[in-house]
Design an enzyme around this catalytic site. Structure first.
Site, mmCIF file in Angstrom:
data_model
loop_
_atom_site.group_PDB
_atom_site.id
_atom_site.type_symbol
_atom_site.label_atom_id
_atom_site.label_comp_id
_atom_site.label_asym_id
_atom_site.label_seq_id
_atom_site.Cartn_x
_atom_site.Cartn_y
_atom_site.Cartn_z
ATOM 1 N N GLU A 58 -43.290 -58.334 -83.175
ATOM 2 C CA GLU A 58 -42.899 -59.185 -84.402
ATOM 3 C C GLU A 58 -44.273 -59.536 -85.033
ATOM 4 O O GLU A 58 -44.047 -59.870 -86.569
ATOM 5 C CB GLU A 58 -42.278 -60.550 -83.826
ATOM 6 C CG GLU A 58 -40.882 -60.551 -83.234
ATOM 7 C CD GLU A 58 -39.938 -60.203 -84.363
ATOM 8 O OE1 GLU A 58 -40.187 -60.672 -85.626
ATOM 9 O OE2 GLU A 58 -38.875 -59.510 -84.029
ATOM 10 N N SER A 333 11.842 -99.190 -76.375
ATOM 11 C CA SER A 333 12.054 -100.310 -75.360
ATOM 12 C C SER A 333 10.806 -100.643 -74.531
ATOM 13 O O SER A 333 11.106 -101.685 -73.888
ATOM 14 C CB SER A 333 13.506 -99.924 -74.476
ATOM 15 O OG SER A 333 14.543 -99.904 -75.476
#
Length: 798
Positions: A58, A333
């Site tokens: 690099e 309910s």
């Protein structure tokens, strides 16, 4: 200089993100979460050989330049010009770091210029080792791996410190083009790139030729790619993150990057039990595709959340929608105990007080129906809850007042709206609905002597320096019901499970709870080809508790439509899920009973009657009206036929007794002056029964057998035998005389010039006024015009 000063490189000094650790109730690690894409490591955790491999490929002059390698730029320019393609880049490691931290990836000259200036500035502030450490931790190595450490683990299953020369060279070659040099997807290109790195290292004197050749001959051996990490217990952790945001005012970014230690209330055995059941498709047999469910389990005495499963989705996304805590559905309910029955007990009603379960119009055209449209007459308050009857629940809420019900429901934590202030709320008809979390919290008041235990999942949060964030959590209990009322509710809800709609939740330990089911919308989509409503449900619930755990289960589809709806009720699969999860969660836990409050006195009652007012009982009003109309019709027919018979007798008085119709029985009455009495038996000559002619007056017969007298100038009143109540005989050409019902009283005499008998009310019914709530008509008002017309009597012709 202006550009130089304007570039901010402070982002490089930002502390690296640190994972947040989550702990369960036992202090054991549940999971770690971070928004960081890499696992940050100090430079000494990367081997020298790895660093040299990266530098070789690099930035060969990394340790010599000051951020920008002018020689490298010139060399790259020449090589690119010579080949006609871009074969080399001139960017240094420092420039790549600047691009990663400070700039976008756009390919422009201005960006390259700013990147170069920033690199020079970075080199003046940071050492080469610091720059290398930042670079190796933040660069992308493909396959989702940011940073060298994560790449080493991903590809080779080992720390970066333990990489071989061949492995180091392979990884060093990836960042230039992670797609093209991926050893997973393109192994040959990756191998060629590795060999290039090894050649460069040898050329630069970092390794020997022998080492190079040995590394080239090494076979690339990758570990199997692991599945993407999924956080353990995602539903619970997602709720913990939400609670940290809401209660502790932390941001998601802070939670995932600041290294917090978050201690929770999660009970591993409970959480695992819920997850195991929810991962078993056999507990969801009616899945038409996309069936969802959520369950919340909490400790009723403290409100500590013990377990949460918020989805049936196997691989849950981070912060995915949680059907256990975020869902808003009508509870059906399951809301009755909270908004109707507990408030009723608090208002002085008892379990044995009576409620009339009859078809009832509660006003505004609101006429609720029970399941299966069945009616049960007088039922106790307890029976109405145990069997989940709807009409009694609405009647009871009307009796105590909607405000009373909503007050207690609000104290229990239900998110009610002003638009919920209707009688329909008795059946769970909420405007926005609620979640299993809220329902479970509300039911803690029944299991906890009347006090609601506020739900919480976090006990404390500690930052990376060991400092407490906010305050350590403590249980919050809010009294809502008297202990007697709460325990009485528990006894009734136990009967729901043992005898009523919730029997699928029965266990080998005490259980109380309530089912809940909501209907499909009454819209064309849910009609069959005959226009009738499909028998199905939208939501199904079971909310229940043992002495140790209260849990709420919801079952349904995210979007209910004609292809995706439930054919079950809350008493079936939700109750089964509750049963299975709690059975596993409480395995090994001793069985105990619900604690009875001191000085307990059962709330029994028994003297009060609800829904007794006949003005609001639609069924009774209809029945009474039908009876009145039937009686009036019979009386009118009897009077008219008797009048016709008497008139015929008068006409034939000089010639003796009139001929009896076929099948008639003639009986002489000693007091009749020669007039005959006849029964209106079937088989008489068919004839019109619409009254006598204009000149024929007669009296209708009554229960005593004595006919009322006709006007003196019109004929002799015929009497009926005392035990028969028979009317006078009709002449053979006039038809059969009808009789008044023996238990209805005598018909009033017809005016001499009308020939039609006026009607009176039956003797045991009072006057003939209509029942309350029934609009008056010509046929049900006393004094209205007499009715005449054809009757369909037995054997008669209309």
């Amino acid at each position: 200089m202006t550009i130089y000063r304007g570039i901010d490189i402070s982002l490089l000094s930002k502390e690296p993100p640190r994972a947040t650790v989550f702990y369960d109730a036992n202090g054991e690690v549940i999971t770690e979460l971070t928004n960081s894409r890499m696992e940050y490591m100090p430079l000494d955790r990367f081997s020298k050989i790895v660093q040299e491999a990266v530098v070789s490929v690099e930035d060969a002059r990394f340790y010599e330049h000051k951020g920008v390698d002018y020689q490298g730029i010139a060399r790259a320019f020449y090589q690119n010009w010579k080949s006609g393609n871009t074969v080399q880049g001139g960017s240094t490691i420092t420039q790549q770091l600047a691009k990663t931290f400070l700039f976008s990836s756009e390919r422009t000259y201005s960006r390259k210029i700013n990147e170069a200036i920033a690199s020079i500035k970075i080199e003046k502030v940071y050492s080469k080792d610091q720059i290398m450490e930042l670079y190796l931790n933040h660069i992308y190595f493909g396959e989702g791996s940011w940073g060298l450490e994560r790449a080493a683990q991903s590809y080779f299953g080992k720390p970066a410190l333990d990489l071989t020369l061949s492995e180091a060279a392979l990884l060093a070659g990836i960042p230039k083009s992670p797609i093209n040099y991926s050893p997973v997807k393109k192994p040959e290109q990756a191998k060629e790139r590795r060999n290039l790195v090894l050649n460069l290292m040898a050329e630069q004197g970092k390794i020997t030729e022998a080492e190079r050749d040995a590394a080239k001959n090494e076979e690339i051996q990758l570990v199997a790619q692991a599945e993407p990490k999924v956080a353990m217990h995602p539903s619970f952790i997602n709720h913990v993150i939400s609670e940290a945001i809401d209660k502790y005012k932390l941001t998601e970014e802070q939670i995932l990057s600041s290294g917090y230690q978050i201690y929770t209330t999660m009970a591993p055995q409970v959480q695992v039990a819920a997850e195991e059941v929810y991962s078993d498709d056999s507990f969801f047999p009616e899945d038409a595709g996309g069936l969802q469910s959520g369950i919340v389990l909490m400790e009723p005495q403290s409100g500590a959340l013990l377990g949460i499963v918020g989805s049936r989705t196997p691989q849950q996304e981070f912060r995915a929608f949680n059907y256990a805590t975020q869902n808003q559905r009508q509870p059906g309910s399951a809301l009755k105990p909270i908004i109707v029955f507990a408030p009723a007990l608090s208002a002085g009603f008892g379990t044995r007080d009576q409620i009339h379960d009859v078809e009832t119009d509660f006003g505004g055209a609101y006429k609720p129906a029970n399941y299966g449209n069945q009616l049960h007459g007088w039922v106790t308050l307890e029976e109405a809850l145990v069997q989940s009857y709807n009409i009694p629940a609405v009647a009871l809420l009307k009796e105590i007042g909607i405000d009373k019900g909503m007050e207690i429901a609000s104290l229990a934590g239900l998110p009610l709206e002003d638009t919920d202030r209707t009688l329909g709320i008795a059946l769970g008809g909420m405007t926005k609905g609620t979640s299993p979390l809220v329902m479970a919290q509300a039911y803690t008041m029944f299991a906890n002597n009347g006090s609601v235990a506020k739900a919480y999942a976090i006990t404390k949060i500690v930052d990376q320096h060991g400092q407490l964030v906010g305050e350590e959590a403590r249980p919050v209990l809010e009294p809502v019901l008297e202990p007697n009322v709460a325990y009485t509710m528990t006894t009734m809800l136990r009967k729901v499970v043992n005898q009523g709609t919730g029997q699928s939740a029965r266990m080998d330990r005490p259980v109380a709870g309530k089912t809940g089911t909501t209907q499909l919308p009454d819209i064309p989509e849910f009609k069959n080809k005959y226009g009738k409503q499909i028998d199905g449900s939208k939501d199904a619930w079971f909310v229940g508790y043992t002495p140790e755990i209260v849990a709420a289960v919801w079952l349904g589809y995210e979007k209910t439509n004609k292809d995706h709806y439930l054919t079950t009720t809350g008493g079936k699969y939700p109750a089964i899920l509750f049963n299975e999860v709690l059975t596993r969660a409480l395995q090994g836990v001793p069985v105990v009973d619900f604690a009875r409050p001191e000085a307990f006195a059962a709330v029994v009652g028994g003297k009060k009657k609800i829904n007794e007012n006949k003005a609001i009982t639609l069924a009774e009003a209809k029945k009474k009206l039908a009876e009145e109309q039937e009686a009036l019709a019979l009386e009118e027919a009897a009077a008219a036929e008797a009048l016709a018979a008497a008139s015929a007798q008068v006409t034939s008085a000089g010639g003796g007794a009139g001929a009896a119709g076929a099948g008639s029985t003639v009986a002489a009455d000693a007091n009749s002056g020669g007039a005959a009495a006849a029964t209106g038996a079937s088989g008489g000559t068919p004839g019109a029964a619409n009254g006598a002619g204009a000149n024929g007056g007669t009296a209708a017969t009554g229960a005593t057998g004595a006919g009322a007298p006709a006007p003196a100038d019109k004929g002799t009143a015929a009497t009926a035998p005392a035990d028969k109540g028979a009317g006078a005989p009709a002449p053979a050409d006039k038809g059969t005389a009808a009789t008044a019902p023996a238990d209805k009283g005598a018909g009033a005499p017809a005016p001499a010039d009308k020939g039609t008998a006026a009607t009176v009310a039956p003797a045991d019914k009072g006057n003939a006024a209509p029942p309350e709530g029934v609009p008056p008509t010509a046929s049900n008002l006393v004094g209205s015009a007499p009715t005449s017309g054809a009757t369909n009597g037995s054997g008669g012709t209309p």
